[in-house]
Design a protein around this motif. Structure first.
Motif, PDB file in Angstrom:
ATOM      1  N   ILE A 102       0.897  -0.748  -0.275  1.00 24.87           N
ATOM      2  CA  ILE A 102      -0.112   0.078  -0.044  1.00 24.87           C
ATOM      3  C   ILE A 102       0.729   1.523  -0.054  1.00 24.87           C
ATOM      4  CG2 ILE A 102      -1.709   1.791   1.658  1.00 24.87           C
ATOM      5  CD1 ILE A 102      -2.516  -1.728   2.680  1.00 24.87           C
ATOM      6  N   ASN A 103       0.309   2.496  -0.853  1.00 24.71           N
ATOM      7  CA  ASN A 103       1.040   3.632  -0.585  1.00 24.71           C
ATOM      8  C   ASN A 103       0.883   4.557   0.641  1.00 24.71           C
ATOM      9  OD1 ASN A 103       1.888   6.574  -0.831  1.00 24.71           O
ATOM     10  ND2 ASN A 103       1.439   6.121  -2.671  1.00 24.71           N
ATOM     11  N   LEU A 104       1.842   4.751   0.694  1.00 25.51           N
ATOM     12  CA  LEU A 104       2.160   5.483   2.717  1.00 25.51           C
ATOM     13  C   LEU A 104       0.986   6.527   2.139  1.00 25.51           C
ATOM     14  CD1 LEU A 104       3.063   6.316   5.152  1.00 25.51           C
ATOM     15  CD2 LEU A 104       5.045   7.577   4.191  1.00 25.51           C
ATOM     16  N   ASN A 105       0.364   7.589   0.940  1.00 29.58           N
ATOM     17  CA  ASN A 105      -0.596   8.094   0.748  1.00 29.58           C
ATOM     18  C   ASN A 105      -1.983   7.703   1.315  1.00 29.58           C
ATOM     19  OD1 ASN A 105       1.122  10.126   0.609  1.00 29.58           O
ATOM     20  ND2 ASN A 105       1.163  10.019  -1.392  1.00 29.58           N
ATOM     21  N   SER A 106      -1.888   6.695   0.949  1.00 32.95           N
ATOM     22  CA  SER A 106      -3.343   5.697   1.626  1.00 32.95           C
ATOM     23  C   SER A 106      -3.912   5.160   2.592  1.00 32.95           C
ATOM     24  CB  SER A 106      -3.647   4.710   0.402  1.00 32.95           C
ATOM     25  OG  SER A 106      -2.497   5.225  -0.964  1.00 32.95           O
ATOM     26  N   PHE A 107      -2.621   5.074   3.526  1.00 32.28           N
ATOM     27  CA  PHE A 107      -2.507   3.887   4.843  1.00 32.28           C
ATOM     28  C   PHE A 107      -3.246   4.559   5.645  1.00 32.28           C
ATOM     29  CE2 PHE A 107      -0.530   2.759   9.050  1.00 32.28           C
ATOM     30  CZ  PHE A 107      -0.816   0.859   8.494  1.00 32.28           C
ATOM     31  N   SER A 108      -4.095   3.937   6.670  1.00 30.76           N
ATOM     32  CA  SER A 108      -4.750   4.473   7.998  1.00 30.76           C
ATOM     33  C   SER A 108      -5.231   3.187   8.678  1.00 30.76           C
ATOM     34  CB  SER A 108      -6.097   4.870   7.258  1.00 30.76           C
ATOM     35  OG  SER A 108      -6.293   3.426   7.332  1.00 30.76           O
ATOM     36  N   ARG A 109      -4.513   3.123  10.037  1.00 34.81           N
ATOM     37  CA  ARG A 109      -5.092   2.085  10.671  1.00 34.81           C
ATOM     38  C   ARG A 109      -6.247   1.570  11.021  1.00 34.81           C
ATOM     39  NH1 ARG A 109      -3.055  -0.086  16.070  1.00 34.81           N
ATOM     40  NH2 ARG A 109      -4.539  -1.802  16.329  1.00 34.81           N
ATOM     41  N   SER A 110      -7.186   1.741  10.560  1.00 36.07           N
ATOM     42  CA  SER A 110      -8.772   1.149  10.074  1.00 36.07           C
ATOM     43  C   SER A 110      -8.613   0.094   8.922  1.00 36.07           C
ATOM     44  CB  SER A 110      -9.804   1.375   9.595  1.00 36.07           C
ATOM     45  OG  SER A 110     -10.161   1.620   8.572  1.00 36.07           O
ATOM     46  N   ILE A 111      -7.450   0.643   7.996  1.00 35.17           N
ATOM     47  CA  ILE A 111      -6.977  -0.839   6.649  1.00 35.17           C
ATOM     48  C   ILE A 111      -6.715  -1.718   7.219  1.00 35.17           C
ATOM     49  CG2 ILE A 111      -5.725  -0.456   4.712  1.00 35.17           C
ATOM     50  CD1 ILE A 111      -6.494   2.622   3.736  1.00 35.17           C
ATOM     51  N   ALA A 112      -5.596  -1.065   7.821  1.00 30.05           N
ATOM     52  CA  ALA A 112      -4.710  -2.133   8.631  1.00 30.05           C
ATOM     53  C   ALA A 112      -5.649  -3.181   8.993  1.00 30.05           C
ATOM     54  CB  ALA A 112      -3.726  -1.616   9.861  1.00 30.05           C
ATOM     55  N   ASP A 113      -6.161  -2.618  10.136  1.00 26.35           N
ATOM     56  CA  ASP A 113      -7.519  -3.633  10.694  1.00 26.35           C
ATOM     57  C   ASP A 113      -7.995  -4.891   9.782  1.00 26.35           C
ATOM     58  OD1 ASP A 113      -6.785  -2.862  13.337  1.00 26.35           O
ATOM     59  OD2 ASP A 113      -8.482  -1.491  13.869  1.00 26.35           O
ATOM     60  N   GLN A 114      -8.505  -4.001   8.876  1.00 27.74           N
ATOM     61  CA  GLN A 114      -9.174  -5.274   7.292  1.00 27.74           C
ATOM     62  C   GLN A 114      -8.619  -6.211   6.702  1.00 27.74           C
ATOM     63  OE1 GLN A 114     -12.419  -3.068   5.171  1.00 27.74           O
ATOM     64  NE2 GLN A 114     -11.057  -0.941   6.783  1.00 27.74           N
ATOM     65  N   PHE A 115      -7.292  -5.463   6.485  1.00 30.23           N
ATOM     66  CA  PHE A 115      -6.766  -6.880   5.312  1.00 30.23           C
ATOM     67  C   PHE A 115      -5.955  -7.448   7.438  1.00 30.23           C
ATOM     68  CE2 PHE A 115      -6.304  -3.758   3.021  1.00 30.23           C
ATOM     69  CZ  PHE A 115      -6.203  -4.936   1.670  1.00 30.23           C
ATOM     70  N   LEU A 116      -5.526  -7.210   8.440  1.00 34.49           N
ATOM     71  CA  LEU A 116      -5.022  -8.357   9.274  1.00 34.49           C
ATOM     72  C   LEU A 116      -5.942  -9.393   9.433  1.00 34.49           C
ATOM     73  CD1 LEU A 116      -2.553  -6.488  11.223  1.00 34.49           C
ATOM     74  CD2 LEU A 116      -1.321  -7.794   9.596  1.00 34.49           C
ATOM     75  N   ALA A 117      -7.499  -8.445   9.663  1.00 32.77           N
ATOM     76  CA  ALA A 117      -8.555  -9.624  10.260  1.00 32.77           C
ATOM     77  C   ALA A 117      -8.464 -10.758   9.475  1.00 32.77           C
ATOM     78  CB  ALA A 117      -9.830  -8.746  10.153  1.00 32.77           C
ATOM     79  N   ASN A 118      -8.485 -10.665   8.084  1.00 32.73           N
ATOM     80  CA  ASN A 118      -8.062 -11.593   7.086  1.00 32.73           C
ATOM     81  C   ASN A 118      -6.326 -12.137   6.698  1.00 32.73           C
ATOM     82  OD1 ASN A 118     -10.809 -11.501   5.436  1.00 32.73           O
ATOM     83  ND2 ASN A 118     -10.963  -9.253   5.942  1.00 32.73           N
TER      84      ASN A 118
END
Ligand code: G3P
Ligand code: MG
Length: 248
Positions: A195-211
């Motif tokens: 993911i590009n740093l500009n698009s990153f958020s904790r919420s995105i991280a949580d969604q990927f890690l949940a999967n």
């Protein structure tokens, strides 16, 4: 021969070697990354007109060499005669565009790991993978993971080498949204998403890690150690680094 991965994502991955310190995607850049202390480097790979996998980021020779035109229109011998350091040093150098084979030898000799980003010229996606996999088999070195923004390259890689690790790269969640990206990763067994740093958020991280999908972060400019610490705290696994000096 069936290829098996023994790759573990490290916290830092040298971006095109160490692209802010040496001409990108060259032996000099990769050697410098290892000398500084990095365990893994990312490289961009595509094939020449005579189907030799080599390291270059762009579709064309123009930005990083003194040549001009599409990479896939020139033989490896022709490309290997170009100066791949002039653009960086602003003076003539003996730095060459390396073959993937020479880089595999270097990585193997140093017992390091490698991220091969598949960057084919258009219409050469399948052939690019075929030729890259042939080189890896010849080198008998599997401490490697693959990635690509090109979904068909990622899918084709997993079809041809299901036991090798592949990460999908998504530069634009407006084109393929987060939930679609997660579905793609699960469907094709892509273990990570870049993911590009500009698009990153904790919420995105949580969604990927949940999967159970690991996150790698790249940026158009060097990521500072403070930014990196914050990303690691927010469950990012790996960061692509252009100049790792402050980390060592
Ligand atoms: O895989 C991370 C990074 O290499 C992706 O972007 O354009 O530098 O190849 P790019
Ligand atoms: Mg890349």
């Amino acid at each position: 021969m069936r290829l098996n991965s023994n790759f573990k994502l490290p916290k830092l991955i040298g971006h095109r070697g160490v692209k802010d310190l040496k001409p990108e995607n060259t032996i000099e850049s990769i050697s410098a990354a290892f000398d500084i202390g990095l365990e893994c480097v990312e490289i961009d790979v595509k094939i020449s007109k005579d189907y030799i996998p080599l390291l270059i980021h762009d579709d064309t020779l123009d930005r990083t060499t003194n040549g001009s035109g599409l990479v896939c229109d020139f033989s490896f011998r022709e490309i290997n005669q170009l100066d791949a350091g002039y653009y960086f040093y602003k003076s003539k150098t003996d730095i060459k565009v390396p073959s993937l084979r020479s880089v595999l030898d270097l990585v193997k000799k140093n017992k390091k790991s490698l991220n091969i980003e598949l960057k084919p010229n258009e219409n050469f996606e399948a052939l690019n993978i075929k030729k890259v996999l042939e080189e890896i088999k010849k080198a008998s070195y599997e401490n490697i993971y693959f990635s690509s923004f090109n979904l068909s390259s990622c899918i084709d890689l997993k079809v041809n080498a299901p036991d090798l690790l592949c990460g999908f790269l998504n530069d634009d969640f407006n084109q393929i949204n987060i939930s679609e990206t997660i579905d793609i990763c699960k469907k094709y067994n892509f273990f990570s998403c870049g993911i590009n740093l500009n698009s990153f958020s904790r919420s995105i991280a949580d969604q990927f890690l949940a999967n159970d999908i690991k996150i790698t972060i790249y940026s158009d400019k060097n990521i500072s150690i403070n930014e990196a610490q914050s990303l690691w705290n927010n469950k990012v696994t790996s960061i692509f680094i252009d100049n790792p000096k402050e980390y060592f």
